[in-house]
Motif scaffolding. Structure first.
Motif, short mmCIF file in Angstrom:
data_model
loop_
_atom_site.label_atom_id
_atom_site.label_comp_id
_atom_site.label_asym_id
_atom_site.label_seq_id
_atom_site.Cartn_x
_atom_site.Cartn_y
_atom_site.Cartn_z
N SER A 54 0.75 -1.13 0.22
CA SER A 54 0.00 -0.13 0.07
C SER A 54 1.04 1.22 0.03
N LYS A 55 0.65 2.15 -0.90
CA LYS A 55 1.05 3.52 -0.74
C LYS A 55 1.20 4.46 0.34
N LYS A 56 0.00 4.38 1.01
CA LYS A 56 -0.11 4.95 2.45
C LYS A 56 -0.86 4.04 3.41
N PHE A 57 -0.07 3.73 4.53
CA PHE A 57 -0.86 3.08 5.65
C PHE A 57 -1.57 3.85 6.42
N ASP A 58 -2.78 3.42 7.13
CA ASP A 58 -3.93 4.18 7.38
C ASP A 58 -3.68 4.92 8.67
N PHE A 59 -2.59 4.54 9.36
CA PHE A 59 -2.10 4.92 10.85
C PHE A 59 -1.15 6.15 10.69
N LEU A 60 -0.88 6.24 9.26
CA LEU A 60 0.27 7.37 9.05
C LEU A 60 -0.68 8.74 8.44
N LYS A 61 -0.02 9.85 8.43
CA LYS A 61 -0.63 11.14 7.98
C LYS A 61 -0.65 11.22 6.25
N SER A 62 0.49 10.72 5.86
CA SER A 62 0.87 10.86 4.47
C SER A 62 1.59 9.71 3.92
N ALA A 63 1.52 9.65 2.58
CA ALA A 63 2.14 8.52 1.80
C ALA A 63 3.89 8.34 2.01
N ASN A 64 3.93 7.13 2.61
CA ASN A 64 5.42 6.58 2.50
C ASN A 64 6.06 7.70 3.80
N GLN A 65 5.18 7.88 5.06
CA GLN A 65 5.68 8.94 5.92
C GLN A 65 6.79 7.74 6.50
N TYR A 66 7.96 8.53 7.00
CA TYR A 66 9.19 7.97 7.73
C TYR A 66 9.65 6.62 6.71
N GLN A 67 9.40 6.75 5.53
CA GLN A 67 9.83 6.03 4.72
C GLN A 67 9.28 4.37 5.05
N LEU A 68 8.19 4.27 5.48
CA LEU A 68 7.79 3.07 6.18
C LEU A 68 7.16 1.97 4.88
N ASN A 69 6.59 2.81 3.99
CA ASN A 69 6.25 1.91 2.78
C ASN A 69 7.63 1.30 1.95
N ASP A 70 8.73 2.13 1.81
CA ASP A 70 9.68 1.81 0.99
C ASP A 70 10.57 0.55 1.91
N LEU A 71 10.50 0.92 3.23
CA LEU A 71 10.84 -0.31 4.18
C LEU A 71 10.34 -1.60 3.90
N SER A 72 8.97 -1.38 4.01
CA SER A 72 8.02 -2.56 3.83
C SER A 72 8.31 -3.46 2.40
N LYS A 73 8.61 -2.57 1.49
CA LYS A 73 9.01 -3.11 0.02
C LYS A 73 10.25 -3.91 0.34
N PHE A 74 11.22 -3.18 0.73
CA PHE A 74 12.92 -3.73 1.11
C PHE A 74 12.50 -5.14 1.84
N LEU A 75 11.87 -5.12 2.91
CA LEU A 75 11.94 -6.12 3.67
C LEU A 75 11.35 -7.39 2.92
N LEU A 76 10.23 -7.28 2.28
CA LEU A 76 9.63 -8.08 1.33
C LEU A 76 10.51 -8.68 0.34
N ASN A 77 11.48 -7.79 -0.25
CA ASN A 77 12.27 -8.41 -1.34
C ASN A 77 13.25 -9.25 -0.49
N LYS A 78 13.63 -8.77 0.54
CA LYS A 78 14.80 -9.41 1.48
C LYS A 78 14.45 -10.84 1.57
N TYR A 79 13.15 -10.94 1.95
CA TYR A 79 12.55 -12.59 2.42
C TYR A 79 12.21 -13.23 1.02
N GLY A 80 12.39 -12.78 -0.07
CA GLY A 80 12.15 -13.49 -1.40
C GLY A 80 11.11 -13.07 -2.09
N PHE A 81 10.38 -12.20 -1.89
CA PHE A 81 9.08 -11.84 -2.53
C PHE A 81 9.52 -10.73 -3.66
N ILE A 82 8.70 -10.53 -4.83
CA ILE A 82 8.92 -9.40 -5.49
C ILE A 82 7.81 -8.50 -5.23
N ALA A 83 8.31 -7.34 -4.50
CA ALA A 83 7.51 -6.47 -3.95
C ALA A 83 7.51 -5.09 -4.86
#
Length: 274
Positions: A33-62
């Motif tokens: 998701s490009k914006k998590f509901d508990f945050l005020k803006s898209a990719n706030q604190y770079q959490l969305n990019d971090l989630s993509k990175f971690l998914l790729n780390k564990y073998g997924f194509i994110a």
């Protein structure tokens, strides 16, 4: 007694983990998701990019929601799971979990709760996100495409003899149209001055997902229920609808279906995702 209880708990956890792995292996991509509901803006604190990175780390194509998708994913949205990070209640801790759902909003996997006692928002959210994604480390995910299947959860469809007859008839009607003027010419033919076309929203107010079939696509809702089957023509972005005197075409980045209803011609807007 205590040993037997612990053995039962570990056995249940093992079975649950094995089931989750089998389910996850059916999906080729994960869309964050490009914006998590508990945050005020898209990719706030770079959490969305971090989630993509971690998914790729564990073998997924994110992928991040809204970015360019691979061709097979564009044709079949059900190849991907949707990833969302959710916040759990906690007075003195930040608690986050990860949920993966399929194209029909069915929950496929829920991570463990990631916690952080950091007081600064950015540090606590990053720490809790990493902790939640740690659940993915031992899943052993590996994409396993379904043998001989192009579309998930949908059988291959072929046109019936009646559909073929209808398709041939419609092909003759649009054969003379020039490709670069296809949509304009179609609209001129369906909208004479003394019988204007009625433009309405599609009767299906939800998203229709395009799934590849032989010689075209089928459009399904979130049930999933097949609403239309449309077949390729020689014209770009113009399709013939199976078993209906209708065509589906694209203009100004919108999809329309033109058909007969109660003796009148109608033009309806469709919300299609490829």
């Amino acid at each position: 007694m205590k040993t037997r209880f612990l053995t039962t708990i570990f056995a249940c956890l093992f079975i649950t983990s094995a089931f989750s792995q089998t389910e996850l292996n059916k999906y080729k991509y994960v869309i964050v998701s490009k914006k998590f509901d508990f945050l005020k803006s898209a990719n706030q604190y770079q959490l969305n990019d971090l989630s993509k990175f971690l998914l790729n780390k564990y073998g997924f194509i994110a992928l991040i929601e809204g970015e360019s998708y691979p061709e097979d994913l564009s044709r079949n949205r059900c190849l991907a799971l949707d990833a969302d990070v959710l916040k759990e209640p906690g007075m003195f801790k930040t608690k986050l979990k990860v949920e993966l759902t399929d194209c029909n909003d069915r929950l496929i996997y829920t991570s463990g709760i990631g916690e952080s006692r950091e007081k600064e928002y950015q540090k606590s959210y990053v720490e809790a996100t990493r902790a939640a994604f740690a659940s993915f480390e031992n899943l052993g995910y590996k994409y396993e495409p379904k043998a001989g299947s192009v579309v998930a959860s949908a059988p291959e469809v072929t046109a019936t003899s009646n559909a073929s007859s209808e398709i041939d008839k419609l092909k003759e009607e649009i054969k003379s149209l020039k490709e670069e003027k296809a949509v304009e010419v179609v609209e001129e033919r369906i909208a004479p001055v003394n019988n204007p076309v009625t433009i309405t929203e599609s009767v299906n107010t939800g998203v229709l997902y395009a799934q590849a079939i032989k010689n075209g696509f089928q459009l399904v809702d979130s049930s999933p229920k097949v609403l239309y089957r449309m077949h390729n023509t020689q014209l770009s972005d113009v399709f013939l609808v199976e078993n209906k005197s209708a065509i589906i075409f694209k203009k100004d980045n919108k999809w329309f279906i033109e058909h007969h209803e109660n003796g009148a011609l109608k033009l309806e807007v469709l919300n299609i995702k490829f």
